[in-house]
Design a protein around this motif. Structure first.
Motif, PDB file in Angstrom:
ATOM      1  N   GLU A  30       0.841  -1.204   0.000  1.00  0.00           N
ATOM      2  CA  GLU A  30       0.000   0.000   0.000  1.00  0.00           C
ATOM      3  C   GLU A  30       0.876   1.255   0.000  1.00  0.00           C
ATOM      4  O   GLU A  30       1.774   1.381   0.833  1.00  0.00           O
ATOM      5  CB  GLU A  30      -0.844   0.058   1.288  1.00  0.00           C
ATOM      6  CG  GLU A  30      -1.729  -1.132   1.547  1.00  0.00           C
ATOM      7  CD  GLU A  30      -3.123  -0.945   0.964  1.00  0.00           C
ATOM      8  OE1 GLU A  30      -3.386   0.110   0.384  1.00  0.00           O
ATOM      9  OE2 GLU A  30      -3.923  -1.890   1.088  1.00  0.00           O
ATOM     10  N   LYS A 157      -5.588   2.653  -7.349  1.00  0.00           N
ATOM     11  CA  LYS A 157      -4.854   2.320  -6.119  1.00  0.00           C
ATOM     12  C   LYS A 157      -3.407   2.032  -6.469  1.00  0.00           C
ATOM     13  O   LYS A 157      -2.511   2.227  -5.667  1.00  0.00           O
ATOM     14  CB  LYS A 157      -5.414   1.039  -5.501  1.00  0.00           C
ATOM     15  CG  LYS A 157      -6.713   1.198  -4.796  1.00  0.00           C
ATOM     16  CD  LYS A 157      -6.890  -0.046  -3.901  1.00  0.00           C
ATOM     17  CE  LYS A 157      -8.275  -0.126  -3.352  1.00  0.00           C
ATOM     18  NZ  LYS A 157      -9.288  -0.430  -4.404  1.00  0.00           N
ATOM     19  N   THR A 189      -1.245   6.496  -3.675  1.00  0.00           N
ATOM     20  CA  THR A 189      -1.221   5.518  -4.753  1.00  0.00           C
ATOM     21  C   THR A 189       0.070   4.691  -4.658  1.00  0.00           C
ATOM     22  O   THR A 189       1.143   5.269  -4.483  1.00  0.00           O
ATOM     23  CB  THR A 189      -1.220   6.253  -6.114  1.00  0.00           C
ATOM     24  OG1 THR A 189      -2.173   7.288  -6.060  1.00  0.00           O
ATOM     25  CG2 THR A 189      -1.495   5.326  -7.263  1.00  0.00           C
TER      26      THR A 189
END
Ligand SMILES: Nc1ncnc2c1ncn2[C@@H]1O[C@H](COP(=O)(O)OP(=O)(O)OP(=O)(O)O)[C@@H](O)[C@H]1O
Ligand SMILES: [Mg+2]
Length: 242
Positions: A30, A157, A189
């Protein structure tokens, strides 16, 4: 244990007799920026294409949030992955605005699509200024910004960027990379970027993988990878040093 956003395990890809990937494994967490490095033909673009479901994967696993998936382009896009391929592909004959609309066609809701168009144009003021011009009238750096902007329309994402600095002057490279960093900071992102330019890489990527002949030969914190000397080794070990 923390869940990994995207993981490729032991990927094998052949093109006829050519081994493009020979058991490569990479992951992306992430919000992080990860670089793929290595000489021409090492398999960097093939990794991005495998994630997007456009390389002939023979074996290996792609895991999304820990779950094994078989990547198919439209499903990958729907999951929130955007791919900006090598070579600054914009559509000549279409205006800057129309190029962005092509990227936004998957955003069904018209209002939402328009909101994203506005947001992306605010983010790239040069594109806003030149929105009615034909994309082919833009400079190389502007075209690259347009290609990246088109990838951002879906508010992904994950952004996969293949050599965003290729063929650009150093000053423009700096601008493009500043924008990439800003995308990551603002939108959290996760970005996987193929890059040759060491300075640009060090300025944005926290981790790097070095590929050679379809295999990952080094990985780790990007500064350590650069300082390890592995890059000189793989670049000089090939047929042609670049
Ligand atoms: N569509 C294709 N058909 C046949 N061979 C291919 C195809 N795409 C890639 N290859 C071969 O697979 C290998 C890996 O290619 P890939 O494009 O992934 O390398 P790369 O690391 O991105 O190189 P570059 O830095 O030149 O972009 C190369 O030997 C290449 O010639
Ligand atoms: Mg490539």
């Amino acid at each position: 244990m923390k869940e990994i956003l995207l993981e490729l395990r032991d990927i094998h890809v052949h093109y006829g007799g050519v081994k493009a990937l020979d058991g490569a494994s990479v992951s992306l967490d992430e919000g992080e920026i990860v670089a793929l490095m290595g000489p021409n033909g090492a398999g960097k673009s093939t990794i991005l294409k495998a994630i997007f479901g456009i390389s002939p994967m023979e074996s290996g696993e792609v895991r999304w949030h820990g779950i094994s998936i078989r990547p198919v382009p439209h499903e990958v896009v729907a999951r929130g992955i955007s791919f900006v391929p090598q070579g600054r592909r914009v559509f000549p004959g279409l205006s800057v605005e129309e190029n962005l609309e092509v990227g936004g066609f998957l955003v069904r809701d018209k209002k939402e699509r328009q909101r994203r168009m506005r947001e992306v144009m605010e983010f790239f003021p040069v594109l806003k200024r030149k929105r009615t011009l034909d994309a082919s009238a833009l400079s190389g750096g502007e075209q690259q910004m347009l290609a990246i902007a088109r990838g951002m329309i879906t508010d992904p994402k994950i952004l996969l960027l293949d050599e965003p600095s290729l063929g650009l002057a150093p000053k423009v490279v700096k601008e493009v990379f500043a924008k990439i960093k800003e995308i990551s900071d603002r939108h959290k992102t996760a970005i996987m970027v193929v890059e040759h330019n060491l300075m640009s890489l060090l300025s944005i990527a926290s981790r790097a993988y070095v590929l050679d002949k379809g295999k990952v030969v080094a990985e780790g914190e990007s500064r350590r990878v650069v300082e390890s000397g592995i890059l000189e080794k793989v670049f000089l070990g090939g047929e042609k040093a670049i």
